[in-house]
Design an enzyme around this catalytic site. Structure first.
Site, PDB file in Angstrom:
ATOM      1  N   HIS A 120       0.837  -1.210   0.000  1.00 40.58           N
ATOM      2  CA  HIS A 120       0.000   0.000   0.000  1.00 40.58           C
ATOM      3  C   HIS A 120       0.866   1.251   0.000  1.00 40.58           C
ATOM      4  O   HIS A 120       1.937   1.294   0.625  1.00 40.58           O
ATOM      5  CB  HIS A 120      -1.004  -0.005   1.146  1.00 40.58           C
ATOM      6  N   ASP A 144       5.921   2.878   7.073  1.00 43.10           N
ATOM      7  CA  ASP A 144       4.731   2.082   6.764  1.00 43.10           C
ATOM      8  C   ASP A 144       3.918   2.849   5.728  1.00 43.10           C
ATOM      9  O   ASP A 144       3.228   3.791   6.078  1.00 43.10           O
ATOM     10  CB  ASP A 144       3.926   1.863   8.055  1.00 43.10           C
ATOM     11  N   GLU A 169      -5.278   1.387   2.365  1.00 46.99           N
ATOM     12  CA  GLU A 169      -5.072   0.323   3.348  1.00 46.99           C
ATOM     13  C   GLU A 169      -5.269   0.867   4.761  1.00 46.99           C
ATOM     14  O   GLU A 169      -5.910   0.236   5.589  1.00 46.99           O
ATOM     15  CB  GLU A 169      -3.677  -0.285   3.190  1.00 46.99           C
ATOM     16  N   GLU A 170      -4.701   2.041   5.028  1.00 48.06           N
ATOM     17  CA  GLU A 170      -4.766   2.580   6.390  1.00 48.06           C
ATOM     18  C   GLU A 170      -6.182   2.992   6.779  1.00 48.06           C
ATOM     19  O   GLU A 170      -6.504   3.067   7.958  1.00 48.06           O
ATOM     20  CB  GLU A 170      -3.825   3.792   6.524  1.00 48.06           C
ATOM     21  N   ASP A 226       4.523  -5.551   3.473  1.00 50.44           N
ATOM     22  CA  ASP A 226       4.190  -4.478   4.419  1.00 50.44           C
ATOM     23  C   ASP A 226       5.206  -4.527   5.552  1.00 50.44           C
ATOM     24  O   ASP A 226       6.092  -5.378   5.561  1.00 50.44           O
ATOM     25  CB  ASP A 226       2.754  -4.666   4.946  1.00 50.44           C
ATOM     26  N   HIS A 246       3.088   3.686  13.248  1.00 51.34           N
ATOM     27  CA  HIS A 246       2.115   4.767  13.097  1.00 51.34           C
ATOM     28  C   HIS A 246       2.523   6.062  13.803  1.00 51.34           C
ATOM     29  O   HIS A 246       1.741   7.012  13.855  1.00 51.34           O
ATOM     30  CB  HIS A 246       0.708   4.327  13.525  1.00 51.34           C
TER      31      HIS A 246
HETATM   32 ZN   LIG Z   1       1.075  -0.821   6.387  1.00 50.18          ZN
END
Ligand SMILES: [Zn+2]
Length: 366
Positions: free
Chosen positions: A66, A181, A213-214, A236, A331
């Protein structure tokens, strides 16, 4: 490709809030076009680079990562110029205050610097010292004195907000910053596309940089519906647990190689997760062992799932596996990886894709 550090610094500087990935979409088209047989962008923004195989009847493989990122969205412009917001994706409230952010005009064309305001320490009552406020109690300070200053710049309800680019090299082999990420996964896709440009695969390979995706983990679904791959590998990050707070809750650490997923599960309302196709997983593990590279076996349950749950799509489903690059502090704006794991990940992915052919028996029950 430039050095891994330089490439990641560049890729993490391109903002792409979930649902607003246009900058990354055009970047990926630009990167894939000189390399692939075909490049296609679907209505959601998924970018597919197709590399036709030597044997069209050989099984097809879809490799995806992603390209969107988590962030915030402006929900209100206060009359005094402060911005209120909600989260897009799993942004941790506890790391928000005091962070620099970029706020975008609603047409997405321009960005302006700001930061999340934080309660003056001298004026914080003792009972509030260890409490993380909810996002509706936080605000973005743009240096404005009125709402008109925001409107004049095109900032309004719906404006995208992302962490400000901040990548740094730490120590000898670690790199840290926002959006590792999953720009690390995107870097692996670019490295794979460069390889496939020079080494034609046996069956057709689709390399897909996917969206949302998030936000909803479902953005990649149209690519699976349209391309109907026989097998797929999701690329990922995964959580390294080699920090004092996590204390090896799961046995994944930085610098010990990419991780091969055995199982992940979100465990809440989505019931989404992945138990990989055992034969495809073992094929990947065997390939890594043949390369004499280290890898880690990963299981993880909790606030984690990703778009690999798409294995259930299509009439017959998809043989799915998952290759992850370990990362600390997920994150947050200090997501941290080890360059050696990324290097290994590139080599593993290239070798897996070049070895994949009809001889890899993915049938169940035999
Ligand atoms: Zn990810």
């Amino acid at each position: 490709m430039k050095s891994i550090y330089e490439e990641l610094k560049y890729l993490t500087s391109i903002s792409a809030l979930s649902g607003m990935e246009d900058r990354m979409v055009s970047e990926m088209v630009k990167r894939f076009e000189p390399l692939a047989d075909e490049v296609e962008v679907d209505n959601l923004g998924n970018v597919t680079a197709t590399f036709h195989g030597k044997e069209e009847e050989s099984p097809s493989l879809l490799i995806f990562a992603h390209m969107d990122e988590l962030g915030l969205m402006v929900t209100k412009v206060e009359s005094n110029g402060f911005l209120r917001f909600d989260r897009i994706g799993g942004v941790p409230e506890k790391t928000l205050r005091g962070q620099f952010v970029d706020v975008y005009s609603t047409d997405g064309k321009e960005s302006f610097p700001g930061f999340i305001g934080t309660h003056a320490h001298h004026l914080t009552p003792p009972d509030q010292k260890y409490i993380v406020p909810k996002t509706d109690q936080m605000y973005i300070d743009m240096g404005f004195t009125s709402d008109q200053e925001a409107y004049d710049r095109g900032i309004n309800i719906g404006s995208a907000v992302t962490y400000s680019p901040n990548m740094r090299q730490i120590g000898k082999t670690r790199i840290t910053g926002k959006t590792m990420d999953n720009r690390v996964g995107i870097l692996l896709l670019i490295a794979l596309a460069e390889y496939l440009n020079k080494h034609k695969p046996t069956g057709t390979v689709y390399v897909v940089a996917c969206v949302q995706e998030e936000f909803s983990i479902r953005g990649v679904m149209p690519a699976f519906t349209r391309l109907e791959p026989d097998a797929s590998i999701c690329i990922d990050i995964t959580s390294a647990c080699d920090t004092p707070d996590l204390n090896y809750r799961y046995n994944v650490a930085l610098g010990k190689g990419p991780a091969v997923l055995q199982m992940n599960f979100h465990g809440r309302g989505t019931l989404a997760g992945l138990i990989p196709n055992p034969k495809l997983r073992m094929f990947i593990e065997k390939t890594i062992e043949d390369l004499d590279l280290p890898y880690q076996r990963q299981t993880i349950i909790g606030e984690i799932t990703d778009d690999a749950f798409t294995l259930v799509l299509g009439k017959y489903g998809v043989a799915m596996a998952h290759l992850s690059i370990p990362m600390r502090y997920s994150h947050s704006p200090v997501e941290t990886c080890d360059i050696q794991d990324i290097e290994s990940g590139i080599n593993v992915l290239r070798e897996v894709v070049s070895r994949f052919d009809a001889s890899v028996d993915l049938r169940r029950g035999v």
